[in-house]
Design a protein around this motif. Structure first.
Motif, PDB file in Angstrom:
ATOM      1  N   LEU A  91       1.323  10.412  16.489  1.00  0.00           N
ATOM      2  CA  LEU A  91       0.216  11.198  16.748  1.00  0.00           C
ATOM      3  C   LEU A  91      -0.172  11.026  15.276  1.00  0.00           C
ATOM      4  O   LEU A  91      -1.533  10.490  14.851  1.00  0.00           O
ATOM      5  CB  LEU A  91      -0.570  12.599  16.355  1.00  0.00           C
ATOM      6  N   GLU A  92       0.794  10.836  14.363  1.00  0.00           N
ATOM      7  CA  GLU A  92       0.804  11.430  13.150  1.00  0.00           C
ATOM      8  C   GLU A  92       0.614   9.363  11.827  1.00  0.00           C
ATOM      9  O   GLU A  92      -0.969   9.548  11.110  1.00  0.00           O
ATOM     10  CB  GLU A  92       1.492  10.856  11.925  1.00  0.00           C
ATOM     11  N   ALA A  93       0.222   8.167  12.907  1.00  0.00           N
ATOM     12  CA  ALA A  93       0.174   7.470  12.584  1.00  0.00           C
ATOM     13  C   ALA A  93      -0.960   7.000  12.776  1.00  0.00           C
ATOM     14  O   ALA A  93      -1.961   6.146  11.666  1.00  0.00           O
ATOM     15  CB  ALA A  93       1.103   6.174  13.857  1.00  0.00           C
ATOM     16  N   VAL A  94      -1.480   7.620  13.808  1.00  0.00           N
ATOM     17  CA  VAL A  94      -3.106   7.388  14.731  1.00  0.00           C
ATOM     18  C   VAL A  94      -4.110   8.003  13.664  1.00  0.00           C
ATOM     19  O   VAL A  94      -4.748   7.670  12.960  1.00  0.00           O
ATOM     20  CB  VAL A  94      -3.038   7.735  15.946  1.00  0.00           C
ATOM     21  N   THR A  95      -3.822   9.137  12.932  1.00  0.00           N
ATOM     22  CA  THR A  95      -4.766   9.907  11.944  1.00  0.00           C
ATOM     23  C   THR A  95      -4.926   9.739  10.316  1.00  0.00           C
ATOM     24  O   THR A  95      -5.709   9.493   9.836  1.00  0.00           O
ATOM     25  CB  THR A  95      -4.115  11.954  11.997  1.00  0.00           C
ATOM     26  N   THR A  96      -3.480   8.642   9.913  1.00  0.00           N
ATOM     27  CA  THR A  96      -3.209   7.952   8.712  1.00  0.00           C
ATOM     28  C   THR A  96      -3.666   7.208   8.862  1.00  0.00           C
ATOM     29  O   THR A  96      -3.591   6.087   7.951  1.00  0.00           O
ATOM     30  CB  THR A  96      -1.813   8.403   8.526  1.00  0.00           C
ATOM     31  N   ARG A  97      -3.660   6.414   9.673  1.00  0.00           N
ATOM     32  CA  ARG A  97      -4.303   4.449  10.196  1.00  0.00           C
ATOM     33  C   ARG A  97      -5.204   4.309   8.786  1.00  0.00           C
ATOM     34  O   ARG A  97      -5.040   3.274   8.184  1.00  0.00           O
ATOM     35  CB  ARG A  97      -3.855   4.281  11.526  1.00  0.00           C
ATOM     36  N   LYS A  98      -6.435   5.505   9.242  1.00  0.00           N
ATOM     37  CA  LYS A  98      -7.516   4.561   9.011  1.00  0.00           C
ATOM     38  C   LYS A  98      -7.927   4.816   6.456  1.00  0.00           C
ATOM     39  O   LYS A  98      -7.751   4.226   6.459  1.00  0.00           O
ATOM     40  CB  LYS A  98      -8.672   5.242   9.179  1.00  0.00           C
ATOM     41  N   LEU A  99      -7.394   5.812   6.625  1.00  0.00           N
ATOM     42  CA  LEU A  99      -6.428   5.889   5.199  1.00  0.00           C
ATOM     43  C   LEU A  99      -5.864   4.869   4.842  1.00  0.00           C
ATOM     44  O   LEU A  99      -6.353   4.081   3.735  1.00  0.00           O
ATOM     45  CB  LEU A  99      -5.948   6.434   4.682  1.00  0.00           C
ATOM     46  N   LYS A 100      -4.658   4.636   5.729  1.00  0.00           N
ATOM     47  CA  LYS A 100      -4.282   3.432   5.303  1.00  0.00           C
ATOM     48  C   LYS A 100      -4.226   2.023   5.354  1.00  0.00           C
ATOM     49  O   LYS A 100      -4.414   1.467   4.097  1.00  0.00           O
ATOM     50  CB  LYS A 100      -2.590   3.257   5.981  1.00  0.00           C
ATOM     51  N   ILE A 101      -5.702   2.724   5.858  1.00  0.00           N
ATOM     52  CA  ILE A 101      -6.080   0.485   5.792  1.00  0.00           C
ATOM     53  C   ILE A 101      -7.129   0.337   4.621  1.00  0.00           C
ATOM     54  O   ILE A 101      -7.159  -0.275   4.004  1.00  0.00           O
ATOM     55  CB  ILE A 101      -7.123   0.272   7.040  1.00  0.00           C
ATOM     56  N   GLU A 102      -7.441   1.317   4.658  1.00  0.00           N
ATOM     57  CA  GLU A 102      -8.745   1.702   2.680  1.00  0.00           C
ATOM     58  C   GLU A 102      -7.638   1.525   1.854  1.00  0.00           C
ATOM     59  O   GLU A 102      -7.649   1.090   0.964  1.00  0.00           O
ATOM     60  CB  GLU A 102      -9.178   2.524   3.183  1.00  0.00           C
ATOM     61  N   LYS A 103      -6.289   2.093   1.533  1.00  0.00           N
ATOM     62  CA  LYS A 103      -5.234   1.962   0.277  1.00  0.00           C
ATOM     63  C   LYS A 103      -4.821   0.774   0.290  1.00  0.00           C
ATOM     64  O   LYS A 103      -5.320  -0.052  -0.611  1.00  0.00           O
ATOM     65  CB  LYS A 103      -4.468   2.479   0.364  1.00  0.00           C
ATOM     66  N   PHE A 104      -4.980  -0.454   1.949  1.00  0.00           N
ATOM     67  CA  PHE A 104      -4.521  -2.070   1.664  1.00  0.00           C
ATOM     68  C   PHE A 104      -5.548  -2.430   1.337  1.00  0.00           C
ATOM     69  O   PHE A 104      -5.583  -3.528   0.704  1.00  0.00           O
ATOM     70  CB  PHE A 104      -4.400  -1.929   3.116  1.00  0.00           C
ATOM     71  N   LYS A 105      -7.171  -2.041   1.630  1.00  0.00           N
ATOM     72  CA  LYS A 105      -7.793  -3.025   1.060  1.00  0.00           C
ATOM     73  C   LYS A 105      -8.254  -2.669  -0.194  1.00  0.00           C
ATOM     74  O   LYS A 105      -8.061  -3.954  -1.354  1.00  0.00           O
ATOM     75  CB  LYS A 105      -9.116  -2.808   2.158  1.00  0.00           C
ATOM     76  N   GLN A 106      -8.444  -1.736  -0.633  1.00  0.00           N
ATOM     77  CA  GLN A 106      -8.827  -1.538  -2.361  1.00  0.00           C
ATOM     78  C   GLN A 106      -7.398  -2.024  -3.081  1.00  0.00           C
ATOM     79  O   GLN A 106      -8.003  -2.674  -3.886  1.00  0.00           O
ATOM     80  CB  GLN A 106      -8.440   0.194  -2.578  1.00  0.00           C
ATOM     81  N   ALA A 107      -6.044  -2.082  -2.532  1.00  0.00           N
ATOM     82  CA  ALA A 107      -4.287  -2.800  -3.323  1.00  0.00           C
ATOM     83  C   ALA A 107      -4.882  -4.163  -4.017  1.00  0.00           C
ATOM     84  O   ALA A 107      -4.241  -4.912  -3.889  1.00  0.00           O
ATOM     85  CB  ALA A 107      -3.914  -2.551  -2.774  1.00  0.00           C
ATOM     86  N   THR A 108      -5.337  -5.048  -2.295  1.00  0.00           N
ATOM     87  CA  THR A 108      -5.650  -6.049  -1.991  1.00  0.00           C
ATOM     88  C   THR A 108      -6.576  -6.543  -2.763  1.00  0.00           C
ATOM     89  O   THR A 108      -6.719  -8.068  -3.555  1.00  0.00           O
ATOM     90  CB  THR A 108      -5.382  -6.592  -0.815  1.00  0.00           C
ATOM     91  N   TRP A 109      -7.755  -6.134  -2.403  1.00  0.00           N
ATOM     92  CA  TRP A 109      -9.122  -7.339  -2.884  1.00  0.00           C
ATOM     93  C   TRP A 109      -9.295  -6.303  -4.411  1.00  0.00           C
ATOM     94  O   TRP A 109     -11.483  -6.454  -4.810  1.00  0.00           O
ATOM     95  CB  TRP A 109     -10.322  -7.200  -2.317  1.00  0.00           C
ATOM     96  N   GLY A 110      -9.459  -5.103  -4.336  1.00  0.00           N
ATOM     97  CA  GLY A 110     -10.354  -4.045  -5.749  1.00  0.00           C
ATOM     98  C   GLY A 110     -10.623  -4.476  -6.541  1.00  0.00           C
ATOM     99  O   GLY A 110     -11.452  -4.439  -7.164  1.00  0.00           O
TER     100      GLY A 110
END
Length: 265
Positions: A91-110
Motif C-alpha cells: 500500500l505504501e508503495a502504491v500511495t507514494t508512487r505518483k510522488l516518486k515519479i514527479e520527483k524523478f521527472k524533476q530531478a531528471t529534466w527540471g
C-alpha cells in the motif's frame, strides 16, 4: 504447473501470465511501469539524484491518495486493499508512487525545462483568429473584397457563408495553440498583424480567409512546467520501450538463426 493466482474458479499458472497479459493488451503497460520503477530505483541509489521521501511527504502522499480514491476511514482502506489484492507493505508503495515519479521527472529534466520551452515556444504560442472557409474560390474572393470594403462584417459573412463549426461563433476561433493548426495557417497567422485581413488561400479542399485577432505568447508558468516535464518524460519512456522492443526482436532473430544453424542429429 506452479500456480500464481486464482481468480474465481480459475487457477492461473505462472507460465500463463505473460500470454494472458499479451492477449488482454496489458503487456505494454506492465513494461512501462517496470521501466519507470527501475529508473526511479537507479536514481534513488545515485549520489546526484534524490528520490527518497521524507516521513512528512509519505504521510501527505497517503492522504492525497485516500482523498482521490474517496477512502474515508480504515474500513474503506481495507476494503479497497482487498479488491486490489494489496498488502499493507504494498500500500505504501502504491500511495507514494505518483510522488516518486514527479520527483524523478524533476530531478531528471527540471534543469532542462527552460531550454526546452524556448525550443518549443513557437508551437506553444496561442492565437485568437477569425476564419471564413468555403470550397468555392469565386465566393471566397467576393467575400474577401466585401470585408475589405467594409460592406459587411467578417462575423456576419462567416455566420452566413462559412462551412465549418466556426460559423456558429461568427468565425471566431481560439485561443488555440499554433501547433494545433495547419502549417499554412501557422505561417499566415505568425506573419500577420492583429486586424489584418488575409486574402483567400487554398488549404486542402478549402479556400480560407483569416484575420488575426490576438497573439498570446506562451509563458513558462507552473502549469507549463508540469506539461513540459510530462512531455519529456513521455518521450523518454517511449524511447525506452522502443529500445526494449528492438532488443527483443534482435534476440529473437539471433535465436532463429542459431536454430537454423544447428546440425541435425
Amino acid at each position: 504447473m506452479t500456480e500464481a493466482l486464482q481468480i474465481g474458479n480459475r487457477k492461473i499458472a505462472a507460465s500463463e501470465l505473460i500470454s494472458l497479459l499479451a492477449s488482454y493488451q496489458m503487456l505494454p503497460q506492465l513494461q512501462r511501469e517496470l521501466i519507470v520503477d527501475e529508473a526511479i530505483e537507479q536514481s534513488s541509489r545515485s549520489a546526484d539524484v534524490a528520490i527518497n521521501l521524507t516521513p512528512e511527504e509519505v504521510a501527505q502522499a497517503k492522504q492525497q491518495f485516500y482523498a482521490e480514491k474517496q477512502l474515508k476511514n480504515e474500513e474503506d482502506i481495507q476494503a479497497w486493499m482487498a479488491r486490489q489484492g494489496l498488502s499493507y507493505e504494498q500500500l505504501e508503495a502504491v500511495t507514494t508512487r505518483k510522488l516518486k515519479i514527479e520527483k524523478f521527472k524533476q530531478a531528471t529534466w527540471g534543469n532542462k525545462l527552460e531550454a526546452y520551452f524556448f525550443q518549443s515556444k513557437s508551437k506553444l504560442d496561442k492565437v485568437i483568429y477569425s476564419l471564413l472557409r468555403t470550397q468555392d474560390v469565386g465566393i471566397a474572393q467576393e467575400l474577401y473584397f466585401r470585408i475589405q470594403a467594409k460592406e459587411n462584417s467578417f462575423a456576419d459573412l462567416a455566420r452566413e457563408y462559412s462551412l465549418g463549426p466556426e460559423a456558429q461563433t461568427g468565425g471566431l476561433v481560439g485561443p488555440v495553440e499554433l501547433n494545433a493548426l495547419h502549417p499554412v495557417m501557422v505561417q499566415m497567422l505568425s506573419s500577420s498583424q492583429p486586424g489584418q485581413i488575409l486574402p483567400p488561400t487554398r488549404i486542402a479542399e478549402w479556400f480560407v480567409i483569416l484575420r488575426l485577432e490576438k497573439f498570446i505568447p506562451a509563458q513558462l508558468d507552473e502549469g507549463m512546467k508540469a506539461r513540459l516535464l510530462n512531455e519529456l518524460f513521455e518521450a523518454w519512456l517511449q524511447e525506452q520501450q522502443k529500445q526494449m522492443m528492438s532488443a527483443r526482436l534482435e534476440q529473437a532473430a539471433t535465436q532463429t538463426h542459431e536454430d537454423v544453424e544447428k546440425p541435425l542429429t
